[in-house]
Enzyme design. Sequence first.
Site, PDB file in Angstrom:
ATOM      1  N   ASP A 199       6.283  50.647  36.916  1.00 55.01           N
ATOM      2  CA  ASP A 199       7.578  51.261  36.642  1.00 55.01           C
ATOM      3  C   ASP A 199       8.094  51.673  38.010  1.00 55.01           C
ATOM      4  OD1 ASP A 199       9.711  52.979  36.159  1.00 55.01           O
ATOM      5  OD2 ASP A 199       8.896  53.588  34.228  1.00 55.01           O
ATOM      6  N   HIS A 200       8.985  50.867  38.573  1.00 52.98           N
ATOM      7  CA  HIS A 200       9.307  51.066  39.987  1.00 52.98           C
ATOM      8  C   HIS A 200       9.954  52.417  40.267  1.00 52.98           C
ATOM      9  CE1 HIS A 200      13.245  49.476  38.726  1.00 52.98           C
ATOM     10  NE2 HIS A 200      13.714  50.201  39.718  1.00 52.98           N
ATOM     11  N   HIS A 263      11.773  54.222  32.496  1.00 46.83           N
ATOM     12  CA  HIS A 263      12.123  55.020  33.675  1.00 46.83           C
ATOM     13  C   HIS A 263      12.458  56.475  33.338  1.00 46.83           C
ATOM     14  CE1 HIS A 263      12.108  51.148  35.417  1.00 46.83           C
ATOM     15  NE2 HIS A 263      13.345  50.814  35.156  1.00 46.83           N
TER      16      HIS A 263
END
Lengths: 517, 355
Positions: A199-200, A263
Site C-alpha cells: 500500500d504505497h 489507503h
Amino acid sequence: MFRLLMSNPFREDLVSRSRPEACTVVIFGATGDLTHRKLIPALYNLAIDGELPPGVKIIGFARREKSDEVFREGLKELNREVSRNGHDEEIWNDFENAVEYHQSEFQDSDGYSRLADRLDAIDADRGGKGNRLFYIASAPEYFDDILEHLKAAGLNESKDGCWSRVIVEKPFGTDLPSAQHLNEVVNQTFEEKDTYRIDHYLGKETAQNIMVLRFANAIFEPLWNSKYIKQVQITCSEHLGMEGGRGGYYDKAGALRDMVQNHLLQLLSLVAMEPPTDLSADGVRDEKVKVIRSLRQWDTPELVAENVVRAQYSEGHVHGNSVVGYREEDRVDPESMTETYVALRCMVDTWRWSGVPFYIRMGKRLPKKATEISVHFRSAPNVLFNATPGETDEGNVLVIRIQPDEGISLRMVSKLPGTTLRLEPVKMDFHYSTSFGKGSPEAYERLLLDSMAGDATLFARRDEVEEAWKFIDHIHRAWHQNDTGQEPEMAEFVAGSWGPEAADALLEKDGNTWRRL
Amino acid sequence: MTVFDNTMSLGIEVPIDKIERELRQLWEVDDARTNASLINLAVYSEAKGALAENSDVIREITREHACRALLIGLDNDIKETSVRAWITAHCHLAHGQKSVCCEQIAFQLTGHSRGLFRNTIFAHLQSDLPLIFWWQGNLSDMFNESLYRRIDRLVIDSSDWDEVGRQFTEINEAISLVNLVVQDLAWTRTYHFRLAIASLYDDLIASKSLIHVSKVKIIANPKHFTSGLQLLAWFAEMSGWKRTQDLISDQGDLGSYRFSNKEGNIIDTELMLEKGSAPIGKIEVISDGVTICVSREAGGKHLHHQLNCGEHVIDIHGPADSDSSEELLADQLSRGGKNSLFKKILPVFFGMLEQ
C-alpha cells in the site's frame, strides 16, 4: 520498523533500519506503467544513493516478445523522465546490466520452468545466495495464475537459508470473499511472513511520520482521545478525472474500493491506533488491525444511508478547464452507478475514541489534489474568551498533509492587535519542502528496500486487508445488492466543487463542517 | 582583497543594535515570501575575504537546509576592536512554487574580539533552534570552552589544519568536557567509501572472509591524510581489531599500522599518500582468496566497487562523495544524528595519529 541487523559490522550507524539483502527481483507485468514509472526508477534511485545491495538482479516477466536490449532501452527512456535523482549514465550502465527480460504467458508452465533455471543460474553466479523477490504488478486477474505457477515450479520455496518473498500490488481483492480467496492462494504459495501486500501510502514520508508525531512528542499523546478531540477528518481529493483511459478500470472499482478500503483506512488506523508494544512489524500491525476491527459496521441499508454518501461528478470546470460529467467519460458506462466521490462517517468503538466521528471523503474532479488528515480538538471552556457565543468557535486543528506539500500545521486562536479584544485563528505551519530541501525518497524506494530486508511493517497483513473488506462490503452491498430496491441515493455534484450537499449534511448532523482545504 | 572591499553579497549594512529590527523590516516589504529556519548555522573564519565567499556558500546550502545563517569573519591584522554587520536573505523557489527565504547576518570583527564575538553572535540566534557551528581553518584561541559549551554541533575540516595532532587534542578535550558533537568533514568525505565497503560485505563470501583479512591498503591525497586515517580507524574498529605494534617504514610518506583480530591473526595496514590522488583514492582489503577494492579516480564522480573471489566477481559503480566543503556540509546536515560512530572510532584514530 527500525530494527537493525548487526551481522555485517560495517553497517553499524550507516543506516538505521533493517539491512536489505541481495536478491533477484522478478517483476510480473514488466511492460506495464507501474514497472516503468515507479518500480525501475525506485530501484535505480536506490542504486544511485548507494542503498541497493550489490548483486541485485532484476528480471522483467511479461507476455510481449522483447529482447533484453529493447526492454532496457524502454526502461532507460522513462527513467530519464521520472527519476528523482536524475539519470547518471555510468550508474545506469551498471544498473541495466543487472536487468533482464523473460518472455512468457502468465499461464504457461514452461515459462516458469525456464524462469526457475534462469534464477538458479543467477544464484550460482552470485555465489549460491538464492534470495528471490517476486513482485506481482500485473493486472489482478492474473494473480491466481502467477501464484499457482510459482508454486508448481517450486519457486516459492526458500532454499539453504535464503528467502523467497512475494509483493502483491493492489487491488487485493474486490470484496471480502475475493480477498479471502486471494489470501488463500497466496498463503498456499508463500507463508504470511513472506507476503508483502503493498500500500504505497504507507511508504510516504508523512504517513510514516504519523507514528513519530504521536509517540515521539510528549505533548500530543495525552490529548489524543475523545476527551480532547471532537472529530477527525481524512480527505483525499483529486482534480483528475478519467484521463488516459482510466475509466475502464475505475468504473469497475469506484472510490470506495479503489481508495478507502486500502489507503484511507490505513491512514485512519495510524491515527487511531494504540501505542504498539514495540516497533516490530507485528507489534505495529496488531494495533492497526484492532482499529479496523473496532470500526462500527454500517451493516444495513438504513445505516449506510445515514452514514455514507456516494456521488458522481457532473459537467463543470476544474483548473479553469471545462470537463465532462463522469457518465460521459471515455470507457465509462453511460448508466454507471459507480461512485467517484464517497464520504463516510466512521465510529471507532474503543475506549479512547468513544463518540468521536472519523469522517473520510475521497473524490475525483474536486478543486485540487490533496490528501490530508485533520484532527479537530474540542473548544476551550465557555468562560473568559469563549464566553461570547460564536467568538471563538474555531478550535485547535492539527493538520497532517500527506501530499502534496507534505507537512504539519496547528491552528490556534490569537488576539488581533489593537485596543479591543478580538480573536482570530492563526496557523503554525511546518513544511517538509521548506525545512528539508532534499526530496524525500519515493514510497516505492522505501517499500522495496524494506521487502529486501524482511521488514513488513509498512505492508498490510492478511487480517488487516480482510477486516477492511468486511467493513467496506456492507456499504457496497447496500449500494448495489439491496433487494428492496431502496438503494441509498447516488448524489451528483458539479465537477470542480467540493462534493455534494449530502456530504455537508452528513457532518451537520453532528454539528461539524468539512474543513476547507 | 579584504572583506571591506567586497560587501555587495552581504546585503545591507546595519547598526549592530538594530539587526533584529532591520531583519523584520526586510520581511515587511514583501509578504509573498516564506521565512524558514530549522537551525542556526554559524560559519566562522579568520581568512581574508571569507565573509563574502561564505555568503555564496550559504546561498547554496539554504537550497536544502533552511537556517538562520550567522557569518563571522575575524581580521586579526587590524588591532583596533570593531564590529560591523550586514543583513540579507537567500531566497529560492521551493518546488517551483513558493519563494522560501533564509536570513543571513554577517559580522566582521577586528582586533581583540573574544568577548565581542561571543556576545554579538549569541544575541542573534533564533531561540530553541540548534546551533551548528562551522569552524573553518585552524583552531585559534577563539575556540575555547565558553564558546563550545553553547554549540550543539561543531563542524570542522581537519584536512585544512596545519598541526593536526595539536588541534585534535583540543577537540578531544572539548568532547571530554562537554560531550561536544563533532562532525569532521574529512570523515564525511569517507561516507560513500564506508557505504561501499559495507555493501560489499553484505555479500556472503566477503562476509565470511573478514576474519581472514591479512592486509588493508589505503591510498589518500596528502591533503586528505586525516580522511585516510579515519577510514582505516573505522575499518579496524568495526572489524574488532586491536593495535599491536607498528611497522616502521623506510618510506617517508607511508603510515603502517599492525592490528590483530579476535582470532589472533595479524593484519598489516598501510596508509599511502599520493599527490594527484582523489581525497581517498583507494581502499583494498585482502584476505585468503578474496579481494575487496573500492577506488576513485581524481575528480571522478563515481566509486568503483570490486569484489574478486575466483569466479565470483562484483564490479559496479556507485556514487562518490563531493569534493566541495559546502556540499559535504549539506550532506552531513541531511544525515543528522549525533555522529556516534565518529566518536567510536576516535580512540583508534588518535592512537594512530600519535604515531
